[in-house]
Design a protein around this motif. Structure first.
Motif, PDB file in Angstrom:
ATOM      1  N   VAL A 175       0.703   9.830  -3.453  1.00 55.72           N
ATOM      2  CA  VAL A 175      -0.387  10.051  -2.492  1.00 55.72           C
ATOM      3  C   VAL A 175       0.170   9.931  -1.069  1.00 55.72           C
ATOM      4  O   VAL A 175       0.767   8.919  -0.717  1.00 55.72           O
ATOM      5  N   PRO A 176      -0.003  10.974  -0.248  1.00 55.24           N
ATOM      6  CA  PRO A 176       0.565  10.938   1.109  1.00 55.24           C
ATOM      7  C   PRO A 176      -0.263  10.088   2.073  1.00 55.24           C
ATOM      8  O   PRO A 176      -1.131  10.603   2.765  1.00 55.24           O
ATOM      9  N   VAL A 177       0.029   8.796   2.131  1.00 55.59           N
ATOM     10  CA  VAL A 177      -0.659   7.932   3.103  1.00 55.59           C
ATOM     11  C   VAL A 177       0.201   7.802   4.357  1.00 55.59           C
ATOM     12  O   VAL A 177       0.592   6.716   4.779  1.00 55.59           O
ATOM     13  N   THR A 195       0.836  -1.204   0.000  1.00 53.13           N
ATOM     14  CA  THR A 195       0.000   0.000   0.000  1.00 53.13           C
ATOM     15  C   THR A 195       0.869   1.252   0.000  1.00 53.13           C
ATOM     16  O   THR A 195       0.595   2.217  -0.724  1.00 53.13           O
ATOM     17  N   VAL A 196       1.930   1.212   0.803  1.00 54.32           N
ATOM     18  CA  VAL A 196       2.800   2.383   0.912  1.00 54.32           C
ATOM     19  C   VAL A 196       3.633   2.545  -0.364  1.00 54.32           C
ATOM     20  O   VAL A 196       3.759   3.650  -0.907  1.00 54.32           O
ATOM     21  N   GLN A 197       4.188   1.447  -0.861  1.00 50.84           N
ATOM     22  CA  GLN A 197       4.984   1.523  -2.097  1.00 50.84           C
ATOM     23  C   GLN A 197       4.147   2.080  -3.249  1.00 50.84           C
ATOM     24  O   GLN A 197       4.590   2.948  -3.999  1.00 50.84           O
ATOM     25  N   THR A 198       2.927   1.582  -3.353  1.00 52.47           N
ATOM     26  CA  THR A 198       2.049   2.037  -4.438  1.00 52.47           C
ATOM     27  C   THR A 198       1.702   3.508  -4.257  1.00 52.47           C
ATOM     28  O   THR A 198       1.659   4.273  -5.229  1.00 52.47           O
ATOM     29  N   ALA A 199       1.475   3.902  -3.012  1.00 56.07           N
ATOM     30  CA  ALA A 199       1.144   5.301  -2.735  1.00 56.07           C
ATOM     31  C   ALA A 199       2.310   6.213  -3.111  1.00 56.07           C
ATOM     32  O   ALA A 199       2.111   7.304  -3.656  1.00 56.07           O
TER      33      ALA A 199
END
Ligand code: NBP
Length: 479
Positions: free
Chosen positions: A275-277, A266-270
Motif C-alpha cells: 500500500v503506497p502510504v 505503519t510504513v513497514q506494514t504498508a
C-alpha cells in the motif's frame, strides 16, 4: 469481589485510565502495580476514586467480578508478556485480559492466539490521546472477540471521549485489529504533523513573518476546514516565548525530531501489504533526516538555487499554502484508510472504516472536523476503493490543486524541502494518470529477468525474446 474492572500498571497512562474509570457511575476499579509503593501512592492521592488496592495478582483476581476484566497499561514488549503470563495463572475461562499499551499488532495476534487457547479472552486495545486523554476521555480502538465486547463495550463507552454526542470507541475487529488501527492512526499523525511543519516553514521563509504572526495564521485556519487539535496546538507552540532568552521557543528547540516507532511500523506494514502510504513514509523519513546532524553538517555546502524565495503577495501565498496543506492532508488520510482497508483484507478483519473515522473525532491526537467528511464518504460508498475518489474530496482537491502545484513548484525552485507536500501531489497525479510509465518498468523487467508482461489489446501473458530475435511469445504466467 467488589470491582467490575481492573488496571495493571500504574505509570502515567495506567493511573490516569484507572482514575477515569473510577470517576464513572457504576465502576469500581481494582488496581495492581509491580512496585506496590505506586499503588499505595495512587490510593493516597486519590481517595475519591475508591480504588480496590491489591498487592498480588491473586488478590487482584479475587477482587474482580466474573467475567473478570483487566486492562494492562505497562511498557510494551516484555513487560506486557510478563503481566499476561501472571494474569493467565489467576484468571479463568471467560475472563478478559486487555492490553491497552502500544503493542505491535502482530504481537497482539500472537498473544491473542496463545491466551485464547486457555479459554480466556484477549483484547488488544489501542488508546490514543496521551496522558490527558487517558484521564478525561481517550479515543479507544479495541480488537478481540465479540464475547469480550459484550462486557467491555459499556465500560469503554463510559470512559471514552465524546464527539458530537457519540463515544469515541467501537469494536474494531478481532485479534490485532485494534492495535493495527491505532498504528495507522499514529502514522497519519506523523504525516499531519509534517505537513503542518512544512506549511509553517514555507510561510516563514516566504513572507518573513515571525512565529507569533504565524501563530495567528494557524489560529485563523483553525476556524475553517482545517480545524483540528494539531492546528490548534501548533498555534500554541508558535506563540510560546522562551523565558531564558526571550526568543520564540521554536527557535531554541533543536531541530531533530524524535520518534517512538509507530510511524515506522505503519510504513513497514504498508510495504508488506503493498500500500503506497507515501505521505506517512516521507513524514517518517523527514524525522530520520532531521536526526542525522553529522550528515547535515557536512552537507551545508551542497549548492542550492541562486535566488531565495521571494513572495510578492503574502496573503495570496498563505492562502496557497493553506490549500496545499488541505490537499496533502486529504492524501495522507486517504493513504492511511487504504492501509486499514488492505490490512482488513489481509488479516480477515471486518472493519467499518466510517466508524473508525468517527471514533477519531474526539480524544485522539488527529481529532478534527474533517473526519466527518470521511465518515460521510464511507456512508455513501462503504466499499470505496480509495477515499480520494469520494465526491466531496474530488471537489475539495479540485479547488486546491492549482495552489498545491504552485506551492510545490515554488518550494522546489527556492530549494526548500517539502517532502510531504510534494510526494502527496505526486501520489495524486499518479492515481489520476491515464497511463503510467509502469509499462516501461514491465518492459525492463521482462528484458533482464523474463518476468513477462500483459498487453492492453489481448488476454494472456507475454515475453519478448530479448537475447534472441526479439519476437514475442506467449508465456506461462509463473514469474
Ligand atoms: P511505561 O511505558 O513507562 O511503563 C511503566 C509501567 O510498566 C509501570 O507500571 C511498570 O511497573 C510496568 N512494568 C514494566 Br516497565 N515491566 C513490568 C513487568 N515486567 N511486569 C509488570 N509491570 C511492568 O508507562 P506509560 O507511559 O504509562 O505507558 C503505558 C503503555 O501505554 C505503554 O505501552 C505505552 O506505549 C502506552 N501508551 C502511552 C501513551 C503516552 O502518551 N504515554 C499513549 C498511548 C499509549 P513498575 O512501576 O513496577 O516499574
Amino acid at each position: 469481589p467488589t470491582a467490575n474492572i481492573g488496571v495493571v500498571g500504574l505509570a502515567v497512562m495506567g493511573s490516569n485510565l484507572a482514575r477515569n474509570l473510577a470517576s464513572r457511575e457504576g465502576n469500581s476499579v481494582a488496581i495492581y502495580n509491580r512496585t506496590h509503593a505506586k499503588t499505595d501512592e495512587l490510593v493516597t492521592e486519590h481517595p475519591e476514586a475508591g480504588f480496590v488496592s491489591t498487592s498480588t495478582y491473586e488478590q487482584f483476581a479475587a477482587s474482580l467480578h466474573k467475567p473478570r476484566a483487566a486492562i494492562i497499561m505497562v511498557k510494551a514488549g516484555a513487560g506486557t508478556d510478563a503481566v499476561i503470563d501472571a494474569l493467565v495463572e489467576v484468571f479463568e475461562p471467560g475472563d478478559i485480559i486487555v492490553d491497552g499499551g502500544n503493542a505491535l499488532f502482530t504481537d497482539t495476534i500472537r498473544r491473542e492466539k496463545a491466551v485464547r487457547a486457555t479459554g480466556i479472552n484477549y483484547v488488544g486495545m489501542g488508546v490514543s490521546g496521551g496522558e490527558e486523554g487517558a484521564l478525561l476521555g481517550p479515543s479507544i480502538m479495541p480488537g478481540g472477540s465479540d464475547e469480550s465486547w459484550v462486557t467491555l463495550g459499556p465500560i469503554l463507552r463510559s470512559i471514552a471521549a465524546i464527539a458530537e454526542g457519540e463515544p469515541c470507541v467501537t469494536h474494531i475487529g478481532h485479534d490485532g485489529a485494534g492495535h493495527f488501527v491505532k498504528m495507522v492512526h499514529n502514522g497519519i499523525e506523523y504525516a499531519d504533523m509534517q505537513l503542518i511543519a512544512e506549511a509553517y516553514d514555507l510561510i516563514r521563509r516566504g513572507t518573513g513573518k515571525s512565529p507569533v504572526e504565524i501563530a495567528d495564521v494557524f489560529a485563523e485556519w483553525n476556524k475553517g476546514e482545517l480545524e483540528s487539535y494539531l492546528i490548534e496546538i501548533t498555534a500554541e507552540v508558535l506563540r510560546q516565548v522562551d523565558a531564558a532568552t526571550g526568543r520564540p521557543l521554536v527557535d531554541v528547540i533543536l531541530d531533530q525530531a524524535g520518534a517512538k516507532g509507530t510511524g515506522a511500523w505503519t510504513v513497514q506494514t504498508a510495504l508488506d501489504l503493498g500500500v503506497p502510504v507515501s505521505g506517512i513514509a516521507e513524514a517518517t523519513f523527514a524525522r530520520s533526516l532531521s536526526s542525522h546532524p553529522e550528515q547535515r553538517s557536512v552537507s551545508r555546502e551542497l549548492p542550492g538555487p541562486q535566488d531565495d524565495l521571494a513572495v510578492d503577495d503574502a496573503d495570496a501565498f498563505i492562502e496557497d499554502v493553506r490549500l496545499a496543506l488541505f490537499a496533502s492532508k486529504i492524501v495522507a488520510y486517504s493513504q492511511g484508510f487504504d492501509e486499514i482497508r488492505a490490512g482488513a483484507a489481509q488479516y480477515d478483519w471486518s472493519i467499518d472504516l466510517g466508524a473508525v473515522s468517527k471514533i477519531w473525532r474526539g480524544g485522539c491526537i488527529i481529532r478534527a472536523q474533517f473526519l466527518n467528511r470521511i465518515a460521510d464518504a464511507y456512508a455513501q460508498t462503504p466499499d470505496l476503493p480509495v477515499l480520494l475518489a469520494a465526491p466531496y474530496f474530488v471537489a475539495a482537491l479540485g479547488r486546491a490543486q492549482d495552489a498545491w502545484r504552485r506551492i510545490v513548484s515554488t518550494a522546489a525552485a527556492a530549494g526548500l524541502p517539502s517532502p510531504a507536500f510534494s510526494s502527496s501531489l505526486a501520489y495524486y497525479d499518479g492515481l489520476r494518470a491515464d497511463r503510467l510509465p509502469a509499462a516501461l518498468i514491465q518492459g525492463q523487467r521482462d528484458f533482464f529477468g523474463a518476468h513477462t508482461y500483459k498487453r492492453v489489446d489481448k488476454e494472456g501473458t507475454f515475453h519478448t525474446l530479448w537475447s534472441g530475435d526479439r519476437t514475442e511469445i506467449e508465456a506461462e504466467d509463473t514469474h
